[in-house]
Design a protein around this motif. Structure first.
Motif, mmCIF file in Angstrom:
data_model
loop_
_atom_site.group_PDB
_atom_site.id
_atom_site.type_symbol
_atom_site.label_atom_id
_atom_site.label_comp_id
_atom_site.label_asym_id
_atom_site.label_seq_id
_atom_site.Cartn_x
_atom_site.Cartn_y
_atom_site.Cartn_z
ATOM 1 N N ALA A 1 11.422 -4.698 -3.571
ATOM 2 C CA ALA A 1 10.659 -5.504 -2.620
ATOM 3 C C ALA A 1 9.939 -4.621 -1.602
ATOM 4 C CB ALA A 1 11.589 -6.483 -1.902
ATOM 5 N N ASP A 2 10.612 -3.538 -1.172
ATOM 6 C CA ASP A 2 9.964 -2.594 -0.260
ATOM 7 C C ASP A 2 8.754 -1.948 -0.929
ATOM 8 O OD1 ASP A 2 11.774 -3.092 1.753
ATOM 9 O OD2 ASP A 2 13.075 -1.403 1.244
ATOM 10 N N TYR A 3 8.886 -1.649 -2.217
ATOM 11 C CA TYR A 3 7.759 -1.052 -2.933
ATOM 12 C C TYR A 3 6.584 -2.029 -3.013
ATOM 13 C CZ TYR A 3 4.824 0.552 -6.751
ATOM 14 O OH TYR A 3 3.743 0.922 -7.505
ATOM 15 N N VAL A 4 6.889 -3.293 -3.302
ATOM 16 C CA VAL A 4 5.828 -4.299 -3.367
ATOM 17 C C VAL A 4 5.097 -4.381 -2.029
ATOM 18 C CG1 VAL A 4 5.353 -6.771 -3.582
ATOM 19 C CG2 VAL A 4 6.909 -5.645 -5.193
ATOM 20 N N ARG A 5 5.867 -4.429 -0.943
ATOM 21 C CA ARG A 5 5.237 -4.497 0.375
ATOM 22 C C ARG A 5 4.428 -3.234 0.674
ATOM 23 N NH1 ARG A 5 10.045 -7.424 1.603
ATOM 24 N NH2 ARG A 5 11.200 -5.506 1.990
ATOM 25 N N SER A 6 4.882 -2.088 0.144
ATOM 26 C CA SER A 6 4.196 -0.829 0.438
ATOM 27 C C SER A 6 2.832 -0.740 -0.222
ATOM 28 C CB SER A 6 5.060 0.362 -0.005
ATOM 29 O OG SER A 6 5.076 0.485 -1.426
ATOM 30 N N ILE A 7 2.626 -1.446 -1.335
ATOM 31 C CA ILE A 7 1.325 -1.351 -2.003
ATOM 32 C C ILE A 7 0.362 -2.441 -1.546
ATOM 33 C CG2 ILE A 7 2.433 -0.356 -4.038
ATOM 34 C CD1 ILE A 7 1.778 -2.988 -5.480
ATOM 35 N N LEU A 8 0.838 -3.378 -0.716
ATOM 36 C CA LEU A 8 -0.078 -4.376 -0.185
ATOM 37 C C LEU A 8 -1.045 -3.712 0.793
ATOM 38 C CD1 LEU A 8 2.342 -7.375 0.481
ATOM 39 C CD2 LEU A 8 0.763 -7.089 -1.425
ATOM 40 N N PHE B 1 -2.068 -9.644 -3.940
ATOM 41 C CA PHE B 1 -3.441 -9.694 -3.450
ATOM 42 C C PHE B 1 -3.880 -8.302 -3.022
ATOM 43 C CE2 PHE B 1 -0.527 -10.787 -0.038
ATOM 44 C CZ PHE B 1 -0.916 -9.933 0.991
ATOM 45 N N ASP B 2 -5.181 -8.156 -2.871
ATOM 46 C CA ASP B 2 -5.726 -6.871 -2.463
ATOM 47 C C ASP B 2 -7.147 -7.092 -1.965
ATOM 48 O OD1 ASP B 2 -5.785 -4.197 -1.925
ATOM 49 O OD2 ASP B 2 -5.799 -3.532 -4.016
ATOM 50 N N TYR B 3 -7.668 -6.117 -1.237
ATOM 51 C CA TYR B 3 -9.066 -6.109 -0.811
ATOM 52 C C TYR B 3 -9.448 -4.665 -0.509
ATOM 53 C CZ TYR B 3 -6.355 -6.720 3.521
ATOM 54 O OH TYR B 3 -5.412 -6.621 4.507
ATOM 55 N N TYR B 4 -10.688 -4.326 -0.804
ATOM 56 C CA TYR B 4 -11.148 -2.955 -0.604
ATOM 57 C C TYR B 4 -12.663 -2.907 -0.813
ATOM 58 C CZ TYR B 4 -10.516 -3.310 -5.666
ATOM 59 O OH TYR B 4 -10.543 -3.749 -6.966
ATOM 60 N N ASN C 1 -2.370 -2.759 -9.725
ATOM 61 C CA ASN C 1 -2.610 -1.356 -10.059
ATOM 62 C C ASN C 1 -3.783 -1.191 -11.016
ATOM 63 O OD1 ASN C 1 -0.521 -0.214 -8.468
ATOM 64 N ND2 ASN C 1 1.001 -0.743 -10.018
ATOM 65 N N LEU C 2 -3.928 -2.133 -11.935
ATOM 66 C CA LEU C 2 -5.023 -2.068 -12.904
ATOM 67 C C LEU C 2 -6.367 -2.236 -12.207
ATOM 68 C CD1 LEU C 2 -5.586 -1.881 -15.988
ATOM 69 C CD2 LEU C 2 -5.562 -4.381 -16.018
ATOM 70 N N LEU C 3 -6.460 -3.207 -11.304
ATOM 71 C CA LEU C 3 -7.716 -3.440 -10.603
ATOM 72 C C LEU C 3 -8.005 -2.335 -9.590
ATOM 73 C CD1 LEU C 3 -7.605 -7.304 -9.993
ATOM 74 C CD2 LEU C 3 -8.825 -6.048 -11.764
ATOM 75 N N ARG C 4 -6.969 -1.858 -8.950
ATOM 76 C CA ARG C 4 -7.170 -0.818 -7.939
ATOM 77 C C ARG C 4 -7.659 0.481 -8.576
ATOM 78 N NH1 ARG C 4 -2.441 -0.311 -3.605
ATOM 79 N NH2 ARG C 4 -3.214 -2.405 -3.134
#
Length: 378
Positions: free
Chosen positions: A143-150, A176-179, A209-212
């Motif tokens: 869960a910490d890893y998931v939060r770290s990549i947000l 989710f993501d944005y960039y 990860n695929l989209l990023r």
């Protein structure tokens, strides 16, 4: 060698039990009443307790209740010693937390057999609890890893982004993501994998990860329909993978203030503006099956202009599919009304909005993952 605590107000019974159990290689401690026994139990955390039913100060039933209410003694096996042999008495003992009974007068062979059985069950409970703790620790790390990549909240001259993310379990299927795709195009997306927990979190992480990394072949990432088509080709449901996901994917063009978007079975993004004084609402959604359902699915995209001081809300359905006290689902329309209220009051942000959602939930836990992004355009 196991730690055993004997709680009995009869010195002769104490001596009998201690001799028999010590000969079997156990370490035995003695307490003369229920209050003393409870204190010693907390200090020793024994593997097994043998407790008399009828004692002064605190009887055996009360000792059972206190022992079973303490987390540190949850694996301790408790044998209640009694001369009361009726079914009603045994039911009372079991309801109070006793794991087994030993009838007076005590027969040594039966005592040894019940102790051996109790210690086996204690060890099994201890091992299961230990494995549970290890699993919870590993899930917490995940869960910490998931939060770290947000992504982190964004504050720029042309836009500001804030978000909230609440998985219904330690891990959830929302992502989710944005960039900035380049100097002119800004990508925004949110996906919701079917189900909950680890099996839903893994596909969500894969998509992020695929989209990023922009690893989809022959895809223009500024073209939302192409992105969804590329994802659909890769994440097809198979006999070994029954997970599908919904997604809303948008690209904002800073040059012409235009938002191009496409969705795959996802709730509409809500664009709110107030150029004329009244709040104008646009529900941004295109037709399309969730990703993975049908290999031949096709996706389209639409565009709209974005006025200054507009706000875009992208969210998962867990934020409005809330069962109310009357048993009815709160619903999307009511959620949009709430969005408009908070949009009109510039001092209210996502924190106040989420507090209202939690209040409406009327439960200490969420039935579904909740994610929402707020994008303010300037």
């Amino acid at each position: 060698m196991a730690q055993i605590l004997v709680i009995d107000d009869d010195p002769s019974i104490q001596l009998l039990l201690k001799r028999a159990l010590t000969r079997s290689g156990h370490e035995v401690s003695l307490a003369s009443d229920g209050e003393e026994g409870l204190k010693m139990a907390v200090q020793l955390c024994p593997a097994l307790i043998i407790c008399d039913w009828l004692m002064p100060k605190m009887n055996g039933l009360d000792v059972c209740r206190h022992i079973k209410s303490r987390a540190e003694l949850s694996t301790t096996f408790l044998i209640l010693v009694t001369s009361l042999g009726s079914v009603d008495d045994r039911v009372k003992g079991l309801d109070a937390g006793a794991d087994d009974f030993l009838c007076k007068p005590i027969e040594i062979n039966e005592l040894q057999a019940r102790v051996r059985a109790g210690l086996r069950l204690h060890q099994l409970s201890y091992d299961l609890q230990h494995q549970k703790q290890l699993l919870e620790a590993e899930l917490a790390e995940a869960a910490d890893y998931v939060r770290s990549i947000l992504p982190v909240p964004v504050q720029e001259p042309t836009l500001k982004i804030d978000f909230r993310f609440f998985p219904s379990r330690q891990l959830g299927g929302d992502g989710f993501d944005y960039y900035w795709l380049d100097q002119e195009h800004f990508v925004i997306y949110l996906l919701d994998v079917s189900g909950h927990g680890l099996r839903s979190a893994l596909p969500s992480l894969s998509v992020i990860n695929l989209l990023r990394s922009q690893s989809l072949n022959q895809v223009d990432y500024s073209c939302p329909s192409e992105v969804l088509g590329g994802l659909n080709r890769i994440f097809q449901i198979t006999p070994r993978n029954d997970k599908y996901f919904t997604i809303w994917y948008g690209v904002y063009s800073r040059k012409n203030a235009k938002l191009t978007y496409s969705s795959a079975g996802h709730p509409p993004a809500i664009l709110l503006s107030s150029q004329t004084g009244d709040v104008t609402e646009q529900r941004l959604k295109t037709p399309g099956f969730p990703i993975g359902m049908f290999e031949e699915a096709e996706y389209v995209e639409h565009s709209c202009s974005v006025n200054p001081d507009s706000s875009l809300y992208v969210f998962s359905d867990g934020i409005y599919e809330i069962e109310q006290i009357n048993g009815k689902i709160w619903g999307l329309d009511n959620f949009i009304k709430l969005l408009k209220t908070y949009y009109q009051n510039s001092s209210n942000g996502l924190e106040q909005l989420i507090q209202r959602v939690h209040y409406l939930n009327q439960s200490s836990h969420l039935d579904d993952d909740v994610s929402i992004m707020q994008i303010n355009f300037y």
